[in-house]
Design an enzyme around this catalytic site. Structure first.
Site, mmCIF file in Angstrom:
data_model
loop_
_atom_site.group_PDB
_atom_site.id
_atom_site.type_symbol
_atom_site.label_atom_id
_atom_site.label_comp_id
_atom_site.label_asym_id
_atom_site.label_seq_id
_atom_site.Cartn_x
_atom_site.Cartn_y
_atom_site.Cartn_z
ATOM 1 N N ASP A 93 9.900 -19.176 53.139
ATOM 2 C CA ASP A 93 8.846 -20.184 53.241
ATOM 3 C C ASP A 93 9.168 -21.089 54.431
ATOM 4 O O ASP A 93 10.170 -20.889 55.127
ATOM 5 C CB ASP A 93 8.685 -20.944 51.928
ATOM 6 C CG ASP A 93 9.896 -21.803 51.611
ATOM 7 O OD1 ASP A 93 10.843 -21.848 52.439
ATOM 8 O OD2 ASP A 93 9.921 -22.426 50.555
ATOM 9 N N ASP A 312 5.482 -15.451 43.860
ATOM 10 C CA ASP A 312 6.885 -15.830 43.694
ATOM 11 C C ASP A 312 6.917 -17.021 42.759
ATOM 12 O O ASP A 312 5.966 -17.810 42.699
ATOM 13 C CB ASP A 312 7.522 -16.239 45.027
ATOM 14 C CG ASP A 312 7.143 -17.659 45.415
ATOM 15 O OD1 ASP A 312 6.010 -17.852 45.891
ATOM 16 O OD2 ASP A 312 7.954 -18.579 45.198
ATOM 17 N N CYS A 350 11.332 -3.956 25.843
ATOM 18 C CA CYS A 350 11.916 -4.009 27.188
ATOM 19 C C CYS A 350 13.044 -2.987 27.304
ATOM 20 O O CYS A 350 13.876 -2.849 26.414
ATOM 21 C CB CYS A 350 12.445 -5.414 27.477
ATOM 22 S SG CYS A 350 13.194 -5.587 29.105
ATOM 23 N N CYS A 352 15.278 -3.041 29.823
ATOM 24 C CA CYS A 352 16.292 -3.524 30.766
ATOM 25 C C CYS A 352 17.687 -3.418 30.153
ATOM 26 O O CYS A 352 17.851 -3.276 28.943
ATOM 27 C CB CYS A 352 15.989 -4.953 31.227
ATOM 28 S SG CYS A 352 16.590 -6.255 30.140
ATOM 29 N N CYS A 355 18.437 -5.909 27.302
ATOM 30 C CA CYS A 355 17.802 -5.614 26.017
ATOM 31 C C CYS A 355 18.357 -4.352 25.364
ATOM 32 O O CYS A 355 18.339 -4.220 24.147
ATOM 33 C CB CYS A 355 16.285 -5.508 26.187
ATOM 34 S SG CYS A 355 15.518 -7.135 26.460
ATOM 35 N N HIS A 381 17.082 -10.442 32.234
ATOM 36 C CA HIS A 381 15.962 -9.912 31.445
ATOM 37 C C HIS A 381 14.628 -10.457 31.947
ATOM 38 O O HIS A 381 13.653 -9.716 32.079
ATOM 39 C CB HIS A 381 16.104 -10.237 29.960
ATOM 40 C CG HIS A 381 14.781 -10.152 29.262
ATOM 41 N ND1 HIS A 381 14.189 -8.956 28.927
ATOM 42 C CD2 HIS A 381 13.882 -11.118 28.935
ATOM 43 C CE1 HIS A 381 12.990 -9.182 28.407
ATOM 44 N NE2 HIS A 381 12.780 -10.481 28.401
#
Lengths: 421, 421
Positions: A93, A312, A350, A352, A355, A381
């Site tokens: 940015d 974002d 999930c 991931c 998890c 997560h």
């Protein structure tokens, strides 16, 4: 031959699926960009972002890196990619938003803005030209214009003044940006990009930081210039006519992509959705659309439905540090006593690595015991959930089932909504 | 058929290389055990400890887990392995050391010790029996006796009294330990261990926590009882005659392994080395020897040279959190300004994932910027360095080159010694 290549691959209503090719990686959109404020995504090693979460783009903040460690040091060490070892796409940015939101003492002039560093109170100055010089030293792949960010509740007169200043700053931004590119000041420049190198399989350890990797298009090589891309920012708060005017002024200058700034700054959700509904369809279809600083999973879905491609937000990692988890059934807070003996995962839907392995009971114990692993695991997560959600959104657009996905996803989010996050 | 199997595979002087088989994994010694005080190694995910660092055993603290989350909860959730998802060997201390070092208000009686929780100030009580009950609920694979730890500068009379109390407590410890094993109170018990399962290739996701894995010996199956092992602790401060007496009293009771307590508690290095030199060769050769709470890389090498097999210490992760790195050329502190623009790794001789990727300049930036990744990355390197050093020590003992390794390793440590760690 531009710095990026953008292609819409499918639409479903206003929602778009696309492919954004930067000089460093291929980004499938809609995309959520993890925030790496100080050249690090808080609590997550890049290895996880690459190997498991497959993030193709992250964001870093010019304001923070300007103050610490400083652009001179990063330039000396070869730019932000080489300094941090993140080899995929970096968006920075401009510092404008932070100057207007983080610092108390500031003095706005036509030339730029004087402010006090939040670190040591020292007087600093940012202008369109200085922001471009910093971002050239960082060598990010996508550069944002330096804009003024009026308060979310600014009236029409104030907003119009701000918008006109932002236009003048945007023109100065572009002039200096082009000069810097011409004079070889972009620390991340890829002078001789190997067009045949694959982008998706990129691994940091394989990267030649001097040359980088230009992704190969599905249908053949796409030539990219190897330079930085510059995105314009549309302001105008909640005033639709001013939003339209800002859009036109920004398009008139001409950028590689267009961002919507000044939303999710305290206004009502309906205002944000109204602006997006009005504005996004007016934005150039042949450039990516980036909604800055947004948002919750609901916000992402609603913004995609209105035509936004890029996002974002700090909330996956910020909430992760205070025990807040985003799940397919809504938010939960790991501090909640009911999780003390719960052997289940944060989110049963999930996949991931957190998890698959760690229980609510264990994560709650880590949090209560003050272990930093609580923050790193829940942040992991959360980012996995955000990125996976965007992948599912994209898939549903591609298969023409986005409206059903949107309805079912939002309904499921209500399942275990809690007030304590 | 005991709970562990111990075999010395090579010696070089007093130094020993061995294989310790627990009911959950095969541990090659000399070994450094990362400390997971609250069932988590600070800043490191278990995935790194398993996949990269290949730690086969970690330590957890009974005192901390007693206070939070409490043994009842951990038992309810199936023991510490299942609760935390750490599937390899777990050693738990008895809580004694913490009670005597962390808490201010304590009242020592023949029965045990009353103290105030460092968390909420509540009155709590620990005794040999209670420590065994907690460790049974945790279901750790190696249990330590509950001992009294006199101050490092205790005189001979005070040390003798302490040593006699420790013996009485050790006898009570063993009685209750045996009762708990008989009555099936060990939450980590492996009732039907599959003797044919491999131990070295163990991965958490493959583990049946109800059954666990009993490692297969190189030369054929080794039957283990599936029960917890109990280690005795030798006290006696710096008084060699009392150390010998404590050793004899401890052997007389009989344990699966023997630990040396009460060192590295503020005494001179020469006192510690003197005690080890005198004591270790007197300890049973057919059981592992564990030096508790030690130490620096130098300490580890010197203790191995005197016959010690097992170590634990918090310094790799504690120093990592304050920017202190252990390297093959000595300690360094990442705060040092000279690293600000250094593109090199923490340790050019280290092959860990941190040293392969992240520069001193970047790590220093993370530390200065307050990013928790600074702590996690430096802690990761430190543990990698400690574990790798022990692997190299073992290799040198096996190949009969330990004296040379010791000399060269210690010389190299001097290269960039600094005073600021």
């Amino acid at each position: 031959m531009g710095p990026i290549n953008w292609k819409v691959t499918a639409t479903d209503g206003e929602a778009r699926a696309g492919i954004l090719r930067s000089r460093r990686s291929v980004i499938e959109t809609p995309v959520f960009m993890p925030v790496g404020t100080q050249a690090a995504v808080k609590g997550l090693r890049f290895e996880w972002l690459e190997d498991e979460l497959d993030a193709q783009i992250i964001l870093a903040n010019t304001y923070h890196l300007f103050l610490r460690p400083g652009p001179e040091l990063i330039r000396k060490l070869g730019g932000l990619h080489k300094f941090s070892s993140w080899s995929r796409t970096l968006l920075t940015d401009s510092g404008g938003f932070q100057v207007f939101s983080l610092t108390d003492l500031r003095k706005l002039t036509e030339e730029g803005v004087e402010f006090r560093s939040h670190i040591d109170g020292s007087r600093r100055f940012l202008s369109p030209e200085i922001s471009m010089e910093i971002q050239a030293a960082l060598g990010s792949d996508i550069v944002m214009v330096f804009d003024e960010c009026p308060p979310g509740d600014a009236g029409e007169d104030k907003t119009r003044q701000s918008l006109e200043l932002t236009e003048r700053w945007a023109r100065r931004t572009k002039t200096r940006f082009d000069d810097l590119q011409e004079s070889g000041m972009d620390a991340g420049s890829l002078s001789a990009p190997p067009a045949s190198a694959g982008g998706r399989e990129l691994r940091s350890n394989d990267v030649d930081f001097e040359r980088g990797v230009i992704p190969r298009a599905d249908e053949g090589d796409i030539d990219l210039s190897g330079r930085q891309a510059l995105f314009g920012i549309i302001q105008g708060a909640g005033h639709l006519e001013l939003r339209k005017e800002s859009l036109e002024r920004t398009i008139d200058i001409g950028f590689d992509g267009y961002a919507i700034g000044g939303l999710s700054v305290g206004e009502e959700k309906s205002v944000m959705y109204g602006v997006l509904e009005y504005l996004a369809p007016l934005m150039p279809a042949d450039a990516p659309r980036y909604l800055m600083g947004v948002g919750t999973p609901e916000d992402l879905i609603e913004a995609v439905a209105r035509g936004v491609d890029m996002f974002d937000c700090v909330i996956p990692t910020r909430n992760g540090r205070t025990g807040g988890a985003f799940t397919s059934r809504g938010k939960l807070n790991i501090r909640n006593a009911k999780f003390a003996d719960d052997p289940g995962p944060l989110d049963p839907d999930c996949e991931c690595s957190v998890c698959r392995r760690y229980s609510l009971a264990y994560l709650r114990h880590l949090y209560q015991a003050g272990e930093m692993s609580a923050a790193t695991l829940i942040s992991h997560h959360n980012l996995a959930f955000f990125l996976d959600t965007m992948r599912r959104v994209r898939q549903s657009i591609t298969s023409g089932t986005f409206p059903r996905f949107r309805r079912e996803f939002l309904n499921k989010l209500q399942e275990n909504q809690e007030a304590d996050v």
